[in-house]
Design a protein around this motif. Structure first.
Motif, mmCIF file in Angstrom:
data_model
loop_
_atom_site.group_PDB
_atom_site.id
_atom_site.type_symbol
_atom_site.label_atom_id
_atom_site.label_comp_id
_atom_site.label_asym_id
_atom_site.label_seq_id
_atom_site.Cartn_x
_atom_site.Cartn_y
_atom_site.Cartn_z
ATOM 1 N N PRO A 179 48.896 -6.432 -18.464
ATOM 2 C CA PRO A 179 50.405 -6.033 -18.596
ATOM 3 C C PRO A 179 50.618 -4.959 -17.422
ATOM 4 O O PRO A 179 51.942 -5.222 -16.721
ATOM 5 C CB PRO A 179 50.409 -5.119 -19.700
ATOM 6 N N ARG A 188 57.705 1.327 -20.282
ATOM 7 C CA ARG A 188 57.492 1.899 -18.947
ATOM 8 C C ARG A 188 58.556 2.478 -18.247
ATOM 9 O O ARG A 188 58.495 3.406 -17.810
ATOM 10 C CB ARG A 188 56.768 0.700 -18.086
ATOM 11 N N VAL A 196 46.749 0.750 -21.778
ATOM 12 C CA VAL A 196 46.621 -0.492 -22.466
ATOM 13 C C VAL A 196 45.173 -0.642 -22.621
ATOM 14 O O VAL A 196 44.260 -0.421 -21.976
ATOM 15 C CB VAL A 196 46.822 -1.641 -21.318
ATOM 16 N N TYR A 248 56.555 -3.741 -23.309
ATOM 17 C CA TYR A 248 55.847 -2.929 -22.557
ATOM 18 C C TYR A 248 56.762 -2.334 -21.243
ATOM 19 O O TYR A 248 56.528 -1.357 -20.927
ATOM 20 C CB TYR A 248 54.645 -3.671 -22.122
ATOM 21 N N VAL A 299 50.012 -6.920 -26.793
ATOM 22 C CA VAL A 299 49.912 -5.776 -26.009
ATOM 23 C C VAL A 299 49.423 -4.391 -26.904
ATOM 24 O O VAL A 299 50.239 -4.199 -27.787
ATOM 25 C CB VAL A 299 50.995 -5.112 -25.328
ATOM 26 N N LEU A 307 48.224 -0.432 -27.161
ATOM 27 C CA LEU A 307 48.052 0.878 -26.277
ATOM 28 C C LEU A 307 47.392 1.670 -27.208
ATOM 29 O O LEU A 307 47.386 1.835 -28.739
ATOM 30 C CB LEU A 307 49.636 1.634 -26.238
ATOM 31 N N TYR A 323 59.100 3.463 -27.552
ATOM 32 C CA TYR A 323 58.430 2.513 -28.288
ATOM 33 C C TYR A 323 59.644 1.377 -28.963
ATOM 34 O O TYR A 323 59.854 1.712 -30.184
ATOM 35 C CB TYR A 323 57.095 2.620 -29.144
#
Length: 491
Positions: free
Chosen positions: A46, A162, A90, A158, A82, A84, A167
């Motif tokens: 990712p 960032r 990740v 994701y 993905v 976390l 979320y």
């Protein structure tokens, strides 16, 4: 005002800069690799997606007043897992949509839990590639990674995380996880329980055009953007492509001729097809869609040209095909190079040429590849028509749509006119359009599409060729059942 659309694709992340009037000011692409550590596995890092965004946006903004950027929308490859940990790191490489390692888990879901129960919980049956079977595989095969999960995300989410620290996901992308109750637009407690999860591990659900936050100060400074830039929830790539192609509102249809191929039909109300052969998903405008998906579309042509013919001259190869030969080719091709979803749900399906003679030519086989993909799209359209959905015309986008010959074949095989979008980057365009709605430039997604999306031409079906293809399709669709038993014996 300017708006940025980010499309987190399988082979590259594409970034598009759109002005308020729908003009595309710039497009930038950043490629990355896919790891295949075992046969049937497909993974990406990712952080490669994030690096593509960080490196691509400054180039995208060259010669532009970056202070006028008002919003960002992300779309991307669906179904990817993905994970976390508690420190937002990740945990392992993302498991992608075209990864088939979860065949056993899919079988268990559809057989042991039952197709009817899974469809009742989610609106869909389990497919290899969906997110929930990947989570079951992770729980069984990498329990140390599964136990470390704090948040589960999808690829485009994701990037949104960032950018904003939030979320979130949208309903269209969440629909492809097999964890969403699509009818009621909420996480399914039944499916979360089956996967050993609870809601706290899932991202917050939003409509595609909803604002989820603004850029983190350090991110804004790094990208050279105002800290006030608003970020919307975005959409799965196919839902976003429909917006970017102007296929919004009940009854609209869009075909994506990309690495994979899809035909998406929008509906104002919830509807499943009776056998759950089509995907029942939420769309990016607050409604629902039925979608057929073939796992290898333009990817078949890329394989044929690159791996087999070892040429990049697509024009020359297709130029050798006579228009008089359309509908009269005795060579058939099954485009199941990576297994197939619609309508077979068979990860063991394989590609095959059938019908070759000593007189068959290179052009015959090239034509068969193009026709095989068109026939597979017709499989999807036939199921929709059985459900009394109107598939009488469609927009079309994606890299494969650059080929006028291929468009003619698809139009003739489906028997419908195809409207060609101005930009083949419809997913990124749709993401930028969603950002413009988020920022208040347009009242809703439909109004935005009416104002901004224009087509550059229409391909009309040739009725004589349509009749010929009807017979060829009847032959083609009997090939997979004849070979299915052989495919099950191939590892």
């Amino acid at each position: 005002m300017y708006f940025i659309g980010i499309d987190v694709g399988t082979s590259a992340t594409k970034l598009l800069l759109m002005d308020e009037g729908g003009g595309v000011r710039s497009v930038v692409s950043r490629r990355y690799s896919t790891a295949m550590p075992q046969p049937g596995w497909s993974e990406q890092n990712p952080d490669d997606w994030w690096d593509a965004v960080c490196n691509g946006i400054p180039e995208l903004l060259e010669g532009v007043d970056a202070s006028q950027v008002a919003g960002i929308g992300c779309c991307g490859q669906m179904h990817g897992l993905v994970t976390l940990d508690a420190r937002d790191r990740v945990i392992r490489p993302a498991i992608l949509w075209n990864d088939s390692r979860s065949r056993y888990q899919v079988g268990c879901l559809n057989r042991d839990i039952g197709r009817e129960a899974i469809a009742r919980y989610t609106g869909n049956v389990a497919y290899v590639g969906f997110t929930a079977p990947k989570l079951l595989w992770l729980r069984e095969e990498e329990p140390e990674h599964f136990s470390a999960i704090r948040k589960i995300m999808l690829p485009k989410d994701y990037i949104t995380f960032r950018l904003t620290g939030e979320y979130v996901t949208d309903y269209s992308d969440a629909s492809g996880t097999l964890l969403l109750d699509v009818r009621n637009r909420c996480w399914s407690k039944h499916m979360l329980g089956l996967c050993g999860l609870w809601r706290a591990k899932m991202p917050r659900l939003c409509e595609s055009w909803e604002e989820v936050g603004t850029l983190l100060p350090e991110v804004a400074d790094r990208l050279g953007l105002p800290r006030t830039v608003r970020v919307c929830a975005g959409a799965g790539d196919n839902a976003s492509a429909a917006v970017g192609a102007g296929a919004v509102g009940e009854g609209s249809c869009n075909i994506v001729l990309g690495t994979a191929g899809t035909i998406l039909m929008n509906m104002a109300s919830y509807h499943e097809d009776k056998d759950n052969k089509l995907h029942c998903f939420c769309n990016a405008e607050g409604g629902w869609n039925l979608m057929g998906c073939i796992l290898t579309a333009a990817g078949c042509n890329e394989w044929w040209m690159g791996n087999v013919l070892q040429t990049e001259d697509y024009t020359a190869e297709q130029g050798a095909i006579s228009l008089a030969a359309l509908g009269q080719n005795d060579v058939f091709f099954l485009p199941y190079l990576m297994g197939e979803r619609t309508p077979h749900n068979d990860p063991r399906a394989r590609g095959a040429f059938v019908g070759m003679r000593a007189t068959s030519t290179r052009a015959d086989l090239t034509q068969a590849v193009l026709e095989g993909v068109a026939f597979a799209l017709r499989d999807c359209a036939c199921i929709a028509r059985e459900e009394e959905l109107d598939v009488s015309s469609s927009t079309i986008c994606g890299g494969g749509a650059r080929s006028r010959l291929w468009l003619s074949i698809i139009s003739d095989v489906l028997g419908i006119p195809l409207r060609i979008t101005q930009t083949e980057q419809a997913p990124a365009m749709g993401a930028a359009m969603l950002a413009s709605v988020c920022c208040g430039a347009y009242g809703d997604v439909a109004q935005c599409a009416r104002a901004l999306v224009h087509t550059k031409g229409t391909v009309e079906p040739n009725r004589e060729v349509v009749s010929l293809y009807n017979g060829r399709y009847d032959t083609w669709r009997r090939i997979y059942p004849a070979l299915r038993g052989v495919f099950q014996e191939i590892l």
